[in-house]
Write a protein that holds these residues in place. Structure first.
Motif, PDB file in Angstrom:
ATOM      1  N   ARG A   1       0.851  -1.190   0.000  1.00 59.63           N
ATOM      2  CA  ARG A   1       0.000   0.000   0.000  1.00 59.63           C
ATOM      3  C   ARG A   1       0.889   1.243   0.000  1.00 59.63           C
ATOM      4  O   ARG A   1       1.986   1.232   0.576  1.00 59.63           O
ATOM      5  CB  ARG A   1      -0.902   0.035   1.230  1.00 59.63           C
TER       6      ARG A   1
ATOM      7  N   HIS B   1      -2.936   5.053   1.435  1.00 59.43           N
ATOM      8  CA  HIS B   1      -3.685   3.838   1.805  1.00 59.43           C
ATOM      9  C   HIS B   1      -4.157   3.086   0.587  1.00 59.43           C
ATOM     10  O   HIS B   1      -4.962   2.161   0.701  1.00 59.43           O
ATOM     11  CB  HIS B   1      -4.891   4.173   2.694  1.00 59.43           C
TER      12      HIS B   1
ATOM     13  N   ILE C   1      -3.859   0.453  -2.476  1.00 61.15           N
ATOM     14  CA  ILE C   1      -3.106  -0.753  -2.805  1.00 61.15           C
ATOM     15  C   ILE C   1      -2.391  -0.528  -4.124  1.00 61.15           C
ATOM     16  O   ILE C   1      -3.021  -0.320  -5.170  1.00 61.15           O
ATOM     17  CB  ILE C   1      -4.022  -1.968  -2.891  1.00 61.15           C
TER      18      ILE C   1
ATOM     19  N   PHE D   1     -10.463   1.446  -5.111  1.00 65.18           N
ATOM     20  CA  PHE D   1     -10.723   0.272  -4.261  1.00 65.18           C
ATOM     21  C   PHE D   1     -11.638  -0.712  -4.961  1.00 65.18           C
ATOM     22  O   PHE D   1     -12.335  -1.474  -4.329  1.00 65.18           O
ATOM     23  CB  PHE D   1     -11.354   0.714  -2.936  1.00 65.18           C
TER      24      PHE D   1
ATOM     25  N   ARG E   1     -11.006  -8.292  -3.733  1.00 64.46           N
ATOM     26  CA  ARG E   1     -10.533  -8.324  -2.355  1.00 64.46           C
ATOM     27  C   ARG E   1     -10.595  -9.725  -1.748  1.00 64.46           C
ATOM     28  O   ARG E   1     -10.275  -9.919  -0.588  1.00 64.46           O
ATOM     29  CB  ARG E   1     -11.400  -7.392  -1.477  1.00 64.46           C
TER      30      ARG E   1
ATOM     31  N   GLU F   1      -8.284  -7.929   5.474  1.00 64.83           N
ATOM     32  CA  GLU F   1      -9.071  -6.707   5.462  1.00 64.83           C
ATOM     33  C   GLU F   1      -8.192  -5.519   5.850  1.00 64.83           C
ATOM     34  O   GLU F   1      -7.108  -5.679   6.405  1.00 64.83           O
ATOM     35  CB  GLU F   1     -10.252  -6.842   6.411  1.00 64.83           C
ATOM     36  N   GLU F   2      -8.702  -4.312   5.535  1.00 62.37           N
ATOM     37  CA  GLU F   2      -7.891  -3.105   5.665  1.00 62.37           C
ATOM     38  C   GLU F   2      -7.661  -2.710   7.121  1.00 62.37           C
ATOM     39  O   GLU F   2      -6.844  -1.841   7.414  1.00 62.37           O
ATOM     40  CB  GLU F   2      -8.562  -1.960   4.921  1.00 62.37           C
TER      41      GLU F   2
ATOM     42  N   GLU G   1      -4.722  -0.220   8.597  1.00 57.25           N
ATOM     43  CA  GLU G   1      -5.118   1.051   9.204  1.00 57.25           C
ATOM     44  C   GLU G   1      -4.493   1.207  10.584  1.00 57.25           C
ATOM     45  O   GLU G   1      -4.136   2.307  10.990  1.00 57.25           O
ATOM     46  CB  GLU G   1      -6.647   1.129   9.298  1.00 57.25           C
TER      47      GLU G   1
END
Length: 769
Positions: free
Chosen positions: A91, A95, A97, A114, A118, A123-124, A128
Motif C-alpha cells: 500500500r 492507503h 493498494i 478500491f 478483495r 481486510e484493511e 489502518e
C-alpha cells in the motif's frame, strides 16, 4: 484360594508406569522444543522478508514513492516465490493498494481505486492500525478466512492445545510500515529528477510519516507437516523404548520371583508336614544366599521334627510303662487307685443319693489349671469331650474362682440365670446333656483345694439337703484322693526313680545339644543377616540424603516430609540392626571386656552431656548428682558407656515434653558404686515389668515408633552381669521408670589394666536378673 496380585505383576506394572511417564514427558519436551524452534524460524522468516524489502532503496524510491508498478510487481513476485508466503500486499502513503499478489487469486497489480478484487486478502483494519500507530517492528496477526472470503484477524491457536488444532494450515499476517527517513540519513541517495519534481508538486501537502505498508501472509503448513513427521518418529521411538523396558522388567522379575515361588512351594510342603528336597542355588547373589539359608533352615526343621518324633515315642513308651505300673499298684491296693477311687465314689453317690449325673474336676499339681478327672451318667461322646477340657483358674465372678480360690460351695436352681459365670466349654456340655439345676462342693485336704465334686438330678432341682450331703462327704473324698495321689507318687518314685533319672538325663543331654546347636545357628543367621542388611541400608540412606540436599532437583514440602520419614525409619532400623549384632555377639560368646579402672561418674556425665541437646529439643531436663569421692570400677569403658547410652537414651525417648531425667551416683554401705537413672516418662505396665530384660520382650508402649528390636535392655543387663554387677527396675504407668545399677569397686586384687575378660553373660535363652 483368595485371588492376589503377584509380586511380578506389581513390579512390572510399577516399572511400566514410571517408564511410560518418563518417556512421555521427555517426548513431549522434545516435541514442544521443536515446535517452538520451528515457530520462531517462521517468525524470523517473515521478519527478514519484511525488513529486507522495507529497507531496500530501490523498493522505497524506485517502486513505492515513484509508484512504479513494474518494480513493485518484481518485488511481489520475488516474495510470493517463497514457499511459505501465501499473499503480498503493498500500500502507498494514501492507503491505496499499489500491488498485491496471491497464490490462490492470480493478480499482481493494484489500482488507485478500491474496486479491485478483495477475496483471499486481509481486510484493511490491519493496515489502518499501522497507519495510525506505526510500529518499529513487524506486526504479526493471525488471520482466518471469513464467510465472504476475506482474511480477518483471529485469536490464533492456543500454545497448550497446538497438537489438537485443526489439520488445516494457519495464516499469519506480517505487516510493517515504510517510514520517512530524515534528510540527514547518510543512506539516502539522490532522487531522480522526475521524482524530485513529483515531490515538489506535493509540496503544499503535509508530510506523511508512513510512506507505505507492506503485508505478507505466511502459512504454517510446512511447519505442521514437519512437526507431524517429528511426532510420528518420536512416538515410534518412544513405543520401542517402552516395549524394551517392559520386556526387560519382565525378565528381571522372572529372575527374582521364580526362586521365591520355589521357596514358597517348599514352605508350603513344610507346613503340610512333608519333607521337600533342597532347592538348587542358581546364583551367588542375594536370592541365591536366601535359597541357601532356606535350605539350611529346612534341614534344621527336619532335624528338630525328627527329635520331637523321637521324644514323643519315648513319652508314649513311658506312659505305657507308667500305666502298667499303675495297673499293678491298683491290683495290689485297689482302694488307693485314683481312677478306680473316683469312679467308685461317683457311682456310689449316684446309686445311693439319687444324682443323675456326676462331675469331678481336679487341679493340676504343677499348673494353675483345672481339668475333668471323672464324669458319670453321660454318654461316651460327652465323656470323651469332657476328658479333654482344660480351664485356667483365675480370680473373678466365676464358679471356678468361687470353688478353687474362695473354697465356697455353690447351689444353682436355674442354669439360665448363672450362664455368664460358667466357662463356655462347661456351659456347652451342660446344655447338651440337659442340666437344669446342680450343686458343686470344693474338695479340701490339708488347707488346699484339690478340686470339686458336683451333681444334678436331671429335671428335678437340687436342694440345700443335696448340697449339705455333698459337703459332708467332700472331706472324705478329698482325703482319699490326696492319699491316692501320695501313694501314686511314692510308687512312681520307688519303682521308676532311677530309671527315669537316667532316661531324663540322657534325653535332656540330647535335647540340650540340639538346642545349643539350633541357638548357635540362629545366632549366626542373625549376625549374617544384620551385616547383609547394612549395605542396602547405606545405599538407601545415601539416596535419601542426596535427595534432601537437592541433588535430584528441588523438592516439594510433601516430598521432603516423606524423605524425613524415610530417614527417621532408617535410623530406627539401624538401631534394630545394631541391637541384633550386639545380641548375636553375646549369644555366640564373642563379646570381650577390656578391663581398666574407670570412673562411673565421668562416663555417666559424658553420656548425659551428649544427650542433653536431644533432650532440650524435646523440652526435657537432665540433671546429674554425684559425690565428690566415688570409688573406681574395674570395667570396660566402651561397654559401660553403652550401658548408660541405652538407659539414658531410653529415658529421653519415652519421656513426654516438659519431663525430667535424673542421674544419681552414690556409694553403698558394701562399698559398691550405685547409679540410678530416673525419669518422669510413660512408665511400664506392672504385668510386663518382669519381662523388660528378656530378649525380644513384647512389652507394649504408648510410643511404638520409638521401640527397636526390644533387645536393648537384654543387652544392657548382659553387659552389667559381665561386670559382675546388678540391675533392677521400678516403674509405674504415667509416673516414670527408675533403673538402679550397682558395680563392685576396683579392689587392689582386681586392678589389672588392659586385661581381657570373655563374656559370661546369659545366652539368647538367658534368664532374668
Amino acid at each position: 484360594m483368595d485371588r492376589f496380585v503377584s509380586l511380578r505383576t506389581k513390579f512390572v506394572a510399577f516399572f511400566s508406569v514410571i517408564l511410560i511417564l518418563t518417556c512421555s514427558a521427555l517426548s513431549w519436551f522434545f516435541i514442544e522444543t521443536r515446535r517452538a524452534s520451528m515457530t520462531d524460524s517462521l517468525n524470523q522468516l517473515g521478519t527478514i522478508l519484511l525488513t529486507s524489502v522495507v529497507n531496500n532503496g530501490q523498493f522505497r524510491y524506485g517502486g513505492l514513492i515513484a509508484e512504479d508498478r513494474e518494480t513493485l510487481r518484481q518485488f511481489t513476485e520475488s516474495l510470493i516465490a517463497v514457499e511459505d508466503v501465501v499473499y503480498v500486499v503493498i500500500r502507498g502513503a494514501d492507503h491505496i493498494i499499489l500491488a498485491q499478489q496471491n497464490k490462490i487469486v492470480k493478480e499482481s497489480l493494484g489500482s488507485l481505486t478500491f474496486a479491485q478484487e478483495r477475496r483471499f486478502y486481509p481486510e484493511e483494519e490491519i493496515a489502518e492500525r499501522i497507519y495510525s500507530n506505526p510500529p518499529s517492528a513487524p506486526l504479526i496477526t493471525p488471520v482466518a478466512l471469513s464467510d465472504d472470503k476475506i482474511l480477518v484477524p483471529t485469536a490464533g491457536p492456543s500454545d497448550s492445545l497446538w497438537l489438537l488444532s485443526s489439520l488445516t494450515e494457519n495464516l499469519y499476517d506480517y505487516a510493517m510500515p515504510v517510514l520517512r527517513r530524515p534528510a540527514t540519513d547518510p543512506s539516502l541517495t539522490p532522487l531522480p529528477l522526475e521524482l524530485e519534481e513529483r515531490l515538489h508538486t506535493k509540496k503544499d501537502s503535509p508530510p506523511r510519516l508512513v510512506q507505505g505498508v507492506v503485508q505478507i501472509g505466511i502459512s504454517d503448513a510446512r511447519v505442521k507437516r514437519a512437526m507431524f513427521d517429528v511426532i510420528r518418529k518420536v512416538l515410534l521411538l518412544t513405543t520401542l523404548l517402552i516395549g524394551a523396558g517392559i520386556l526387560g522388567a519382565h525378565l528381571l522379575t522372572l529372575r527374582i520371583t521364580t526362586p521365591l515361588r520355589s521357596l514358597a512351594g517348599v514352605a508350603r510342603q513344610l507346613a503340610e508336614g512333608e519333607s521337600p528336597q533342597p532347592l538348587p542355588a542358581s546364583s551367588n547373589d542375594e536370592v541365591g544366599q536366601l535359597t541357601q539359608m532356606f535350605n539350611f533352615m529346612t534341614r534344621a526343621l527336619q532335624e528338630r521334627n525328627a527329635a520331637i518324633t523321637a521324644n514323643l515315642h519315648t513319652i508314649r513308651r513311658q506312659i505305657s510303662q507308667l500305666t502298667t505300673v499303675h495297673k499293678t499298684s491298683a491290683a495290689i491296693t485297689s482302694t488307693l487307685d485314683l481312677n478306680q477311687l473316683m469312679d467308685t465314689v461317683l457311682q456310689l453317690l449316684m446309686s445311693n443319693l439319687g444324682f443323675s449325673r456326676m462331675l469331678l474336676m481336679l487341679k493340676e499339681e504343677d499348673r494353675n489349671v483345672a481339668y475333668v478327672a471323672q464324669v458319670a451318667g453321660v454318654s461316651d461322646e460327652i465323656a470323651d469331650a469332657a476328658r479333654y477340657l482344660s480351664i485356667p483358674i483365675r480370680d473373678g465372678d466365676t464358679f471356678i474362682a468361687e470353688l478353687f480360690i474362695r473354697s465356697k460351695p455353690v447351689l444353682v436352681h436355674d442354669l439360665g440365670t448363672v450362664a455368664h459365670r460358667m466357662h463356655p466349654s462347661i456351659l456347652e456340655l451342660a446344655r447338651r446333656v440337659g442340666v437344669v439345676s446342680f450343686a458343686l462342693v470344693p474338695l479340701q485336704s490339708h488347707n488346699q483345694t484339690l478340686g470339686f465334686i458336683g451333681g444334678d438330678r436331671g429335671a428335678q432341682p437340687c436342694t440345700e439337703e443335696d448340697l449339705n450331703i455333698l459337703v459332708t462327704i467332700a472331706s472324705h473324698v478329698a482325703t482319699a484322693i490326696d492319699n491316692a495321689r501320695t501313694y501314686a507318687h511314692l510308687a512312681k518314685l520307688t519303682h521308676n526313680l532311677e530309671f527315669l533319672v537316667q532316661e531324663r538325663t540322657r534325653e535332656l543331654s540330647v535335647a540340650n545339644e540340639h538346642l545349643q546347636e539350633h541357638d548357635h545357628r540362629r545366632s549366626q543367621f542373625f549376625s549374617v543377616a544384620s551385616h547383609e542388611l547394612r549395605t542396602p541400608m547405606t545405599a538407601i540412606r545415601s539416596f535419601a540424603d542426596n535427595m534432601l540436599d537437592g541433588v535430584a532437583g528441588p523438592l516439594t514440602d510433601r516430598q521432603r516430609m516423606y524423605l524425613n520419614r524415610i530417614g527417621h525409619n532408617l535410623n530406627r532400623l539401624t538401631r534394630i540392626i545394631n541391637q541384633l549384632l550386639d545380641w548375636s555377639r553375646l549369644d555366640l560368646k564373642k563379646e570381650t571386656l577390656h578391663l581398666e579402672p574407670v570412673c562411673i561418674g565421668q562416663i555417666a556425665g559424658l553420656v548425659a552431656e551428649s544427650l542433653r541437646a536431644v533432650a532440650e529439643k524435646q523440652r526435657l531436663t537432665i540433671t546429674m548428682s554425684s559425690p565428690q569421692q566415688l570409688p573406681m570400677v574395674l570395667g570396660d569403658r566402651d561397654k559401660l558407656e553403652q550401658i548408660f547410652w541405652n538407659l539414658i537414651g531410653n529415658a529421653v525417648k519415652f519421656t513426654p515434653p516438659e519431663g525430667r531425667i535424673a542421674v544419681e551416683l552414690a556409694t553403698t554401705p558394701e562399698n559398691r558404686v550405685q547409679a540410678r537413672i530416673t525419669d518422669t516418662g510413660i512408665g511400664i505396665p506392672p504385668d510386663h515389668l518382669h519381662k523388660v530384660f528378656e530378649e525380644f520382650s513384647k512389652v507394649p508402649s504408648a510410643m511404638p515408633t520409638s521401640q527397636g528390636a526390644q533387645l536393648g535392655l537384654f543387652i544392657t543387663r548382659s553387659l552389667v552381669q559381665m561386670h559382675q554387677g546388678t540391675i533392677t527396675v521400678e516403674s509405674a504407668l504415667d509416673s516414670g521408670t527408675s533403673f538402679t545399677l550397682t558395680f563392685p569397686s576396683a579392689s587392689p586384687a582386681r586392678e589389672f589394666p588392659g586385661r581381657d575378660a570373655r563374656t559370661d553373660a546369659p545366652t539368647a535363652r538367658g534368664e532374668d536378673s
